[in-house]
Design a protein around this motif. Structure first.
Motif, PDB file in Angstrom:
ATOM      1  N   LEU A 255      -6.240  -8.814  -3.932  1.00 53.22           N
ATOM      2  CA  LEU A 255      -5.526  -7.626  -3.458  1.00 53.22           C
ATOM      3  C   LEU A 255      -5.444  -7.607  -1.934  1.00 53.22           C
ATOM      4  N   GLN A 256      -6.564  -7.959  -1.298  1.00 55.51           N
ATOM      5  CA  GLN A 256      -6.574  -7.961   0.171  1.00 55.51           C
ATOM      6  C   GLN A 256      -5.591  -8.983   0.715  1.00 55.51           C
ATOM      7  N   ARG A 257      -5.543 -10.134   0.070  1.00 54.89           N
ATOM      8  CA  ARG A 257      -4.611 -11.166   0.536  1.00 54.89           C
ATOM      9  C   ARG A 257      -3.170 -10.706   0.328  1.00 54.89           C
ATOM     10  N   PHE A 258      -2.932  -9.974  -0.776  1.00 50.39           N
ATOM     11  CA  PHE A 258      -1.577  -9.460  -1.002  1.00 50.39           C
ATOM     12  C   PHE A 258      -1.213  -8.429   0.065  1.00 50.39           C
ATOM     13  N   VAL A 259      -2.146  -7.543   0.352  1.00 49.51           N
ATOM     14  CA  VAL A 259      -1.866  -6.514   1.372  1.00 49.51           C
ATOM     15  C   VAL A 259      -1.561  -7.190   2.712  1.00 49.51           C
ATOM     16  N   ALA A 260      -2.330  -8.228   3.038  1.00 47.44           N
ATOM     17  CA  ALA A 260      -2.084  -8.941   4.292  1.00 47.44           C
ATOM     18  C   ALA A 260      -0.673  -9.533   4.299  1.00 47.44           C
ATOM     19  N   LEU A 261      -0.269 -10.106   3.161  1.00 42.83           N
ATOM     20  CA  LEU A 261       1.081 -10.675   3.054  1.00 42.83           C
ATOM     21  C   LEU A 261       2.130  -9.589   3.263  1.00 42.83           C
ATOM     22  N   ALA A 262       1.936  -8.440   2.591  1.00 44.85           N
ATOM     23  CA  ALA A 262       2.903  -7.352   2.682  1.00 44.85           C
ATOM     24  C   ALA A 262       3.004  -6.829   4.113  1.00 44.85           C
ATOM     25  N   VAL A 263       1.852  -6.643   4.744  1.00 41.79           N
ATOM     26  CA  VAL A 263       1.851  -6.118   6.114  1.00 41.79           C
ATOM     27  C   VAL A 263       2.520  -7.115   7.062  1.00 41.79           C
ATOM     28  N   ALA A 264       2.203  -8.402   6.882  1.00 44.22           N
ATOM     29  CA  ALA A 264       2.783  -9.431   7.748  1.00 44.22           C
ATOM     30  C   ALA A 264       4.295  -9.450   7.616  1.00 44.22           C
ATOM     31  N   LEU A 265       4.755  -9.404   6.372  1.00 48.27           N
ATOM     32  CA  LEU A 265       6.194  -9.458   6.126  1.00 48.27           C
ATOM     33  C   LEU A 265       6.879  -8.199   6.655  1.00 48.27           C
ATOM     34  N   LEU A 266       6.177  -7.080   6.511  1.00 54.31           N
ATOM     35  CA  LEU A 266       6.724  -5.822   7.015  1.00 54.31           C
ATOM     36  C   LEU A 266       6.895  -5.896   8.527  1.00 54.31           C
TER      37      LEU A 266
END
Lengths: 303, 263
Positions: free
Chosen positions: B119-130
């Motif tokens: 989940l943390q890695r997904f959140v990092a991906l989402a934030v980075a892409l955002l």
């Protein structure tokens, strides 16, 4: 007191390939356990099972009294992987700080103290670390949060002799403070000086667990005694544990199984000028386990 | 953990943002000329992209109108593809890449629950892409204004939101396949096939009866169908993309939690 490691019938298959079969083992608190075996015997498989990196095919495993799946117990464990990979532009010190934070906080001073003992340069980006320096960073991260239980997979690989000595000193300090260590190696000589017990694993099976002191006692050792004047053969015949006796004038040579007590007492009646006793080669004893097992195995297969 | 991932992504993010921004600036600044001489440019474009190729470019609306130009040149193919590649490469760094490199082994032995780790890695991906989406949106808006593209702010924001969701969806596909298999190449292959096939189905395949039903599984269907630049935020379509992403994340969490690492 609950065992630090408790495994019962622990088995791991990778598909059809056997990783580890039917391991039953207990490691008690405060113990230094040497885990020995050739490459590919199942040492790393066992260690990964203890850390929940891989999951057992069957059997039971408990670490520090809990299921390894519980994340909380992992903060009480220090782990050095056998094939440690460190990458990235992060400086080693920043990575260690990060690991420390995730494990609940490690003071910088402790990292620095360990770095000094191992003579490690932590200002280098991790991808630029040499193999030996990577291993040092790996050791620092395993020891830095002062875990109750250290699991070290081939810890001395790539270290120069001075650093190896420092490492062994650190392991002894860990034992003094009542903490537990499991360290694997394919060379007995590396672990015998600090281990209380050694387990020998071979082709996925634990073939022997021995107390190192008992192993030494069992060891066959060659002894030579030189006297001031010739001695009678009769004085040394039929002593318990003495074999291959040769008496030539003023010198006596033999091999002894176990304690040299009887021989020493017999020799004490004469004037001893010189005594040579070769240190038992544990490596050799260790190998006899292997060959015994092999013979046993062969017999089973031919039956 | 999230902060650490973002710090690791930092360099890649900066380069992607610069790259996409440069692309946008270059293409949008040509609009000035197109607007002044629409007839020539439309004719040129038609000549350059005959028949099926024009379908592949999403039909190519009137290039001399701001929304048409922006849709064909920016939001139809190139920018979404850049986002998808960027998202996929970042997603590899969540599980598959560290697992192949061997650095994941130490990470999973930290006192962090495996489900949480994914989940943390997904959140990092989402934030980075955002972050990439927000910065590049600033660029699109600013350059668009300066060349008088004439597309309202909210429409442009709707289109950019779509790019973000599409990129996040594809990145999550890569993350999920990576979390389930631990292999970068498999993850890339799945994303590649899904994206290319999905794009063809909603463009060229639109008129081919036999495959047009496949549009329902194409992420591009939910990205372009609502025509956000012309009609504003297509809430339903975007919710489908976001929902599919959520389902994928859940799959990734469950798959990773069950698996042996690094074997």
């Amino acid at each position: 007191m609950t065992a630090v490691v408790q495994a019962e019938g622990l088995t791991k298959y990778y598909g059809k390939r056997r990783g580890l079969e039917d391991l039953t083992l207990e490691i008690q608190p405060g113990e230094i356990f040497g885990y020995l075996g050739p490459n590919g015997a199942g040492k790393t498989t066992t260690i990964r099972l203890l850390l929940d990196v891989i999951r057992p095919t069957r059997g039971l495993v408990r670490v520090l009294g809990a299921d390894p799946r519980e994340p909380a117990i992992r903060s009480r464990i220090g782990y050095l992987p056998g094939e440690l990979a460190l990458e990235g532009r992060d400086r080693a010190r920043d990575y260690l700080r990060f690991l420390g934070r995730v494990r609940g906080g490690v003071p910088d001073a402790r990292i620095d103290a360990l770095a000094e003992r191992f003579d490690a340069d932590l200002s280098v980006p991790m991808r630029k670390l040499s193999k030996g320096n990577k291993q040092k960073v790996g050791l620092i991260q395993a020891f830095m949060h002062e875990p109750e239980f250290l699991i070290l997979d081939e810890p001395t690989g790539g270290l120069d002799p001075l650093v190896q000595q420092e490492f062994l000193a650190l392991v002894r300090e860990v034992r003094t403070s009542g903490r537990t260590v499991l360290m694997s190696s394919h060379v007995l000589a590396e672990v015998e000086s600090v281990s209380d017990r050694v387990g020998i694993v071979r082709a996925g099976r634990l073939v022997a667990v021995e107390n190192v002191a008992a192993l030494r006692e069992k060891a066959v050792r060659r002894v030579e005694l030189h006297f001031e004047s010739p001695v009678p053969r009769a004085a040394f015949e039929d002593l318990p544990g003495v074999r291959d006796l040769r008496v030539e004038g003023a010198s006596v040579s033999c091999t002894i199984d176990g304690r040299p007590d009887a021989l020493i007492k017999a020799a004490a009646r004469f004037t001893v000028v010189h005594l040579v006793s070769a240190e038992p080669d544990l490596e050799e004893i260790f190998l006899t386990y292997y060959s015994d097992e092999e013979r046993h195995h062969d017999r089973q297969e031919s039956a | 953990m999230i902060a650490k991932s973002l710090r690791d992504y930092r360099r890649a993010l900066i380069w992607w943002t610069i790259g996409i921004s440069a692309f946008l600036t270059l293409y949008l600044s040509i609009y000035e000329n197109v607007r002044q001489d629409p007839a020539t440019f439309n004719a040129q474009a038609m000549a350059k992209f005959p028949g099926a190729l024009r379908d592949l470019m999403g039909g190519m609306g009137d290039l001399s109108v701001g929304a048409g130009y922006l849709q064909s040149v920016v939001y139809q193919l190139f920018v979404p593809m850049l986002f998808i590649v960027c998202a996929t490469l970042l997603a590899h760094r969540a599980i598959a890449q560290p697992e192949e490199a061997g650095t994941l082994e130490l990470v999973v032995t930290l006192p962090v629950d495996r489900q949480r780790l994914v989940l943390q890695r997904f959140v990092a991906l989402a934030v980075a892409l955002l972050a990439v989406a927000v910065v590049t949106f600033g660029v699109v808006w600013a350059v668009g204004e300066s060349v008088q593209i004439g597309v309202p702010f909210d429409r442009m924001l709707a289109a950019q939101t779509g790019v973000f969701l599409l990129g996040l969806f594809c990145g999550t596909v890569a993350l999920t396949v990576g979390a389930a298999t631990g292999r970068k190449t498999i993850a890339s292959a799945v994303v590649g096939v899904w994206v290319v096939a999905g794009y063809v189905v909603v463009t060229v395949g639109r008129s081919v009866e036999a495959i047009s039903w496949l549009k329902w599984v194409s992420p591009f269907h939910y990205y372009t169908e609502g025509r956000p630049l012309y009609e504003g935020l297509p809430v339903g379509d975007y919710l489908v993309l976001a929902g599919a992403t959520a389902v994928l994340v859940l799959t990734a969490v469950l798959a990773f939690d069950r698996r042996d690492i690094g074997v």
